[in-house]
Scaffold this active site. Sequence first.
Site, PDB file in Angstrom:
ATOM      1  N   HIS C 120     -41.069 -44.559 -42.860  1.00  0.00           N
ATOM      2  CA  HIS C 120     -41.730 -45.053 -41.648  1.00  0.00           C
ATOM      3  C   HIS C 120     -43.001 -45.780 -42.103  1.00  0.00           C
ATOM      4  O   HIS C 120     -43.623 -45.386 -43.084  1.00  0.00           O
ATOM      5  CB  HIS C 120     -42.075 -43.825 -40.793  1.00  0.00           C
ATOM      6  CG  HIS C 120     -42.562 -44.129 -39.419  1.00  0.00           C
ATOM      7  ND1 HIS C 120     -43.868 -44.408 -39.142  1.00  0.00           N
ATOM      8  CD2 HIS C 120     -41.914 -44.150 -38.230  1.00  0.00           C
ATOM      9  CE1 HIS C 120     -44.011 -44.599 -37.839  1.00  0.00           C
ATOM     10  NE2 HIS C 120     -42.836 -44.449 -37.259  1.00  0.00           N
ATOM     11  N   ASP C 190     -43.358 -36.089 -45.397  1.00  0.00           N
ATOM     12  CA  ASP C 190     -43.471 -36.537 -44.018  1.00  0.00           C
ATOM     13  C   ASP C 190     -42.428 -35.760 -43.216  1.00  0.00           C
ATOM     14  O   ASP C 190     -41.232 -36.023 -43.314  1.00  0.00           O
ATOM     15  CB  ASP C 190     -43.235 -38.050 -43.954  1.00  0.00           C
ATOM     16  CG  ASP C 190     -43.235 -38.577 -42.528  1.00  0.00           C
ATOM     17  OD1 ASP C 190     -43.246 -37.767 -41.573  1.00  0.00           O
ATOM     18  OD2 ASP C 190     -43.216 -39.814 -42.366  1.00  0.00           O
ATOM     19  N   GLN C 193     -39.763 -36.033 -38.664  1.00  0.00           N
ATOM     20  CA  GLN C 193     -38.402 -35.927 -38.125  1.00  0.00           C
ATOM     21  C   GLN C 193     -37.697 -34.632 -38.504  1.00  0.00           C
ATOM     22  O   GLN C 193     -36.583 -34.389 -38.055  1.00  0.00           O
ATOM     23  CB  GLN C 193     -37.543 -37.117 -38.603  1.00  0.00           C
ATOM     24  CG  GLN C 193     -38.014 -38.469 -38.098  1.00  0.00           C
ATOM     25  CD  GLN C 193     -37.926 -38.603 -36.575  1.00  0.00           C
ATOM     26  OE1 GLN C 193     -37.201 -37.855 -35.902  1.00  0.00           O
ATOM     27  NE2 GLN C 193     -38.694 -39.527 -36.026  1.00  0.00           N
ATOM     28  N   LYS C 216     -43.300 -34.900 -30.958  1.00  0.00           N
ATOM     29  CA  LYS C 216     -41.867 -35.011 -31.235  1.00  0.00           C
ATOM     30  C   LYS C 216     -41.179 -33.654 -31.205  1.00  0.00           C
ATOM     31  O   LYS C 216     -39.986 -33.550 -31.459  1.00  0.00           O
ATOM     32  CB  LYS C 216     -41.652 -35.649 -32.616  1.00  0.00           C
ATOM     33  CG  LYS C 216     -42.089 -37.110 -32.716  1.00  0.00           C
ATOM     34  CD  LYS C 216     -41.674 -37.702 -34.052  1.00  0.00           C
ATOM     35  CE  LYS C 216     -42.508 -38.894 -34.443  1.00  0.00           C
ATOM     36  NZ  LYS C 216     -42.055 -40.159 -33.850  1.00  0.00           N
ATOM     37  N   CYS C 354     -40.288 -49.041 -36.775  1.00  0.00           N
ATOM     38  CA  CYS C 354     -41.407 -48.878 -37.712  1.00  0.00           C
ATOM     39  C   CYS C 354     -40.895 -48.688 -39.131  1.00  0.00           C
ATOM     40  O   CYS C 354     -41.416 -47.865 -39.889  1.00  0.00           O
ATOM     41  CB  CYS C 354     -42.300 -47.716 -37.307  1.00  0.00           C
ATOM     42  SG  CYS C 354     -43.052 -47.968 -35.704  1.00  0.00           S
TER      43      CYS C 354
HETATM   44  C1  LIG Z   1     -40.556 -40.361 -40.293  1.00  0.00           C
HETATM   45  C2  LIG Z   1     -41.751 -40.597 -39.435  1.00  0.00           C
HETATM   46  N1  LIG Z   1     -42.978 -40.554 -39.982  1.00  0.00           N
HETATM   47  C3  LIG Z   1     -44.091 -40.741 -39.262  1.00  0.00           C
HETATM   48  C4  LIG Z   1     -44.036 -41.008 -37.925  1.00  0.00           C
HETATM   49  C5  LIG Z   1     -45.318 -41.248 -37.187  1.00  0.00           C
HETATM   50  O1  LIG Z   1     -45.539 -40.305 -36.196  1.00  0.00           O
HETATM   51  P1  LIG Z   1     -46.739 -40.506 -35.169  1.00  0.00           P
HETATM   52  O2  LIG Z   1     -46.494 -41.800 -34.455  1.00  0.00           O
HETATM   53  O3  LIG Z   1     -46.637 -39.360 -34.244  1.00  0.00           O
HETATM   54  O4  LIG Z   1     -47.985 -40.530 -35.961  1.00  0.00           O
HETATM   55  C6  LIG Z   1     -42.787 -41.077 -37.295  1.00  0.00           C
HETATM   56  C7  LIG Z   1     -42.693 -41.342 -35.860  1.00  0.00           C
HETATM   57  O5  LIG Z   1     -41.922 -42.149 -35.410  1.00  0.00           O
HETATM   58  C8  LIG Z   1     -41.636 -40.861 -38.070  1.00  0.00           C
HETATM   59  O6  LIG Z   1     -40.411 -40.920 -37.518  1.00  0.00           O
END
Ligand SMILES: Cc1ncc(COP(=O)(O)O)c(C=O)c1O
Lengths: 126, 126, 397, 397
Positions: C120, C190, C193, C216, C354
Amino acid sequence: MSLDMYAEEILDHYRNPKNFGKLDKPDVKVRELNPLCGDQYEFQVKVSDGKITDVKFNGDGCAISTASASILSEFIKGKKISELKKMEQKDLLNLLGIEVSPARIKCAMLAFNIVKKVVEESGKKK
Amino acid sequence: MSLDMYAEEILDHYRNPKNFGKLDKPDVKVRELNPLCGDQYEFQVKVSDGKITDVKFNGDGCAISTASASILSEFIKGKKISELKKMEQKDLLNLLGIEVSPARIKCAMLAFNIVKKVVEESGKKK
Amino acid sequence: MNAEKIRRDFPIFKRRINGRPLVFLDSASTSQKPVQVLDAMEDFYRNSNSNVHRPVYKISEEATEMYESAREKVARFVGARDHHVIFTNNCTEAINLVARGWAQRNVKRGESIVSSVMEHHSNIVPWQSLKGATLRFADVGDSGLLGDLPMDKKTRLVSLTHVSNVLGTVNDVKKIAKEAHENGALFMMDGAQSVPHMKVDVGKIGCDFLAFSGHKMLGPTGIGALVVRKDVADDMDPLLFGSGMIREVTLKGTTFADAPMKFETGTPNISGAVGLSAAIDYLEKVGMRNIERHGRSLTEIAMRSLGGMDKMKIYGPRKNRSDVLSFSLGDAHSHDVATILDDRGIAVRSGHHCAQPLMRRFGVGSMTRASFYLYNTVDEVRQLAEGLGESARVLKV
Amino acid sequence: MNAEKIRRDFPIFKRRINGRPLVFLDSASTSQKPVQVLDAMEDFYRNSNSNVHRPVYKISEEATEMYESAREKVARFVGARDHHVIFTNNCTEAINLVARGWAQRNVKRGESIVSSVMEHHSNIVPWQSLKGATLRFADVGDSGLLGDLPMDKKTRLVSLTHVSNVLGTVNDVKKIAKEAHENGALFMMDGAQSVPHMKVDVGKIGCDFLAFSGHKMLGPTGIGALVVRKDVADDMDPLLFGSGMIREVTLKGTTFADAPMKFETGTPNISGAVGLSAAIDYLEKVGMRNIERHGRSLTEIAMRSLGGMDKMKIYGPRKNRSDVLSFSLGDAHSHDVATILDDRGIAVRSGHHCAQPLMRRFGVGSMTRASFYLYNTVDEVRQLAEGLGESARVLKV
Ligand SMILES: Cc1ncc(COP(=O)(O)O)c(C=O)c1O
Ligand SMILES: Cc1ncc(COP(=O)(O)O)c(C=O)c1O
């Protein structure tokens, strides 16, 4: 209903966009990206006597943004720059002839914003 | 009721803390600050033969933290370090003889934490 | 586990879109919230609302207790024993704290950070913003599996997602952690998910850092966490400066509080922490194993039913995948597909998710993505397939 | 303005502490929330909850519209026309964004930033964390008024609070802005204590930056804002990196989106923005002039009634002050005073109020502080005075 956006004419422009491609030696070219979705187009035009004499566009996007680009390319071809400077968002929406949902308005406006810049740049070329 | 914390004995220690001041040549001194409220004390002790032979403290704080420091200073004076190492939070609460509200437990524990360090350092002094 | 029963706890499913019930297939972006979470936040505001950390009066005692016990609950939920839990605004801020607080200080010029093409943007851009460190990317195979890590003795940090938000790939993070540690690097995971969808244990995996978001996982927006090994935290600078994270402030300079306080400044999102705590209660009551199994089973059903469609391309591994499913329907643009599905009340995500480097890797500008969670049903998967049939007809795919 | 009527909108006032009604005199720390704000957030979660900015389906359209119209509402509320509104977690993060994003880049070694001894830690520590810049502090007079600003041609930024959270001093910010600009410096205003309590207009004052928090103005925790002049924002780096703030991400590097998006990353606190928007509606309905007048009038009454007490020392100016009132009761410690008041359900703040330099300036370790807001009444001021009488008796002052 957002389905109404996919009118026959819009899909025709999407499947067979008018003026798609590149010009040989364009006088002006402008490329823009919608950072929210990654869609992007480049418009290329030839200018002479204060008119847009030829136009091509290329790039990639959804049905709404492609149709909008295609319709705009037809619209500006042969038009006076002074006239095009007066073009507003609602003129594009009229040209499209569909009700664009708020979620998709940015798709429709991508080509519009590019064309606005093209017109501005072309004005400088006189 | 939190008012019960302000028992006569606590207020006596607060108004007239025991062993308040400084030692001439302390063997160990430890200063600690409660960053949440700015209260701070320094404990100074003399150590000999595995015992705390003298103690003074100085600094500034609320009734609860001052009483706690005063009572602890009395308690450790003359005691064996090996014994003091076993001292737990609940021993202090027993010494205080009041029900400390959760909001004020950190006040009571400031001196306790200092004394724990003093004991540890004193242990190293033989 | 009974998704029909679970749905009743989620007020939004009473919502109608164009006269049809909402079919929400975008939980990978943000999840819906059960009434238990909303009630916990209401309760905080109605009964105990006040600031934390400097409590002397009753309701601020309660607020502090609620905030700190949320921290403990998060710690237990992810198996943090030798780790601090630092509350952040979201997963992205948590990753920034690692970049700015740890990597800026510990990764020298010529040393490297390893990330991957499936990340992401929030796990790419913070590392790009660092000065000095070299950034290396592991590739992704055609089948959506992570390639070899470009690691060597100069690698200081490996920062990878546990589960891809596009491909559903579940990376073998235990093995990666081991490999990183053998090379003398730390492992940052990270968990955006994974933490919402399966049991994650930082101790068992061997994470030095874990970042994730509350929104999430049934929690509210505005709260996330960085879980960081205690001894690693000793070697970390704050990202933000101000009240709360200090020990003593003078005009000449400031000393900082101990972790985790050192890394949180200003008034925190107290109701956010309270809501996240209630969300964890809810998840644990249903059971993370059940949630994982349910999501995987819906994904399998969806793969079978979409897989049979003409001109349908599904991305990501065939097996052992999480509950996100990205696909392309012929040459139709994902926005158009999503718009036509929305007409029937079906919410899916379109665009680059993203993950532009991953889009480029698969040679597309965008994908359509359906993602599932504990409240989704087999019938909703069926509606998705039907809606995609209509999309193909309308768009003349 | 009728405080009794207003109170009915605040569910927390049904709360009893030791059998007595809650007398909440700590709004300068965080305010209570009216049911209208809670309902707005509920409504978001029950009907439109979804992620923003990449909307294609109906509810994410709604969420985006709610989030962006909250931004517009904040802009209107503080008179921002040539300014962007950037949402942050709180006021402290907003100040950090100025420090890291603007000052780090624009204040060179040997150049200075001017702050003051009356600042909250959140308007001191971020500047101390900068490398290179010299930090200068304006003093505070015995009467609580701001002294001369140590400004010269090398000053690049003046960062001051509008209203002191301890003394209630209302600084002449229009004059300060003018002085800063004449010296070629920018003016950053900490509006944490003013924006909730009086009409603030960044255009009229001449703020280049304004920082404040939602939770002190009837809004939820986890949302604040930095308001920044548009042309100044062009000269600013992001504080945090990741999704949402990008234009295009490649493995080689990233281009950023335009302001304000460039300065917000990851999923924002959407419900927080929605709640803040409802809070502004509430404040505007009551009227900022009414709120200011009410607060000042309660403060005057409190000063008269406390001022008559034995061994009572009140800090700050006699006149033209806002609605916070800090004092010492003989040599009694503020914690003990606050605890005894709490026994009667009266919530006041004790300690250093995140203003240790100011405590040192007045030669004390801590103060007791009562602060008032639109829901407080004259009777509550009377109860405060009574409670202080008892504190003096119990603590043998
Ligand atoms: C794999 C991953 N990392 C990071 C994020 C970022 O999360 P946030 O927008 O809540 O900071 C997301 C959210 O879509 C994600 O799917
Ligand atoms: C003057 C002033 N500045 C800044 C802050 C920090 O606000 P927050 O904790 O919401 O970031 C406060 C809050 O107490 C304040 O009173």
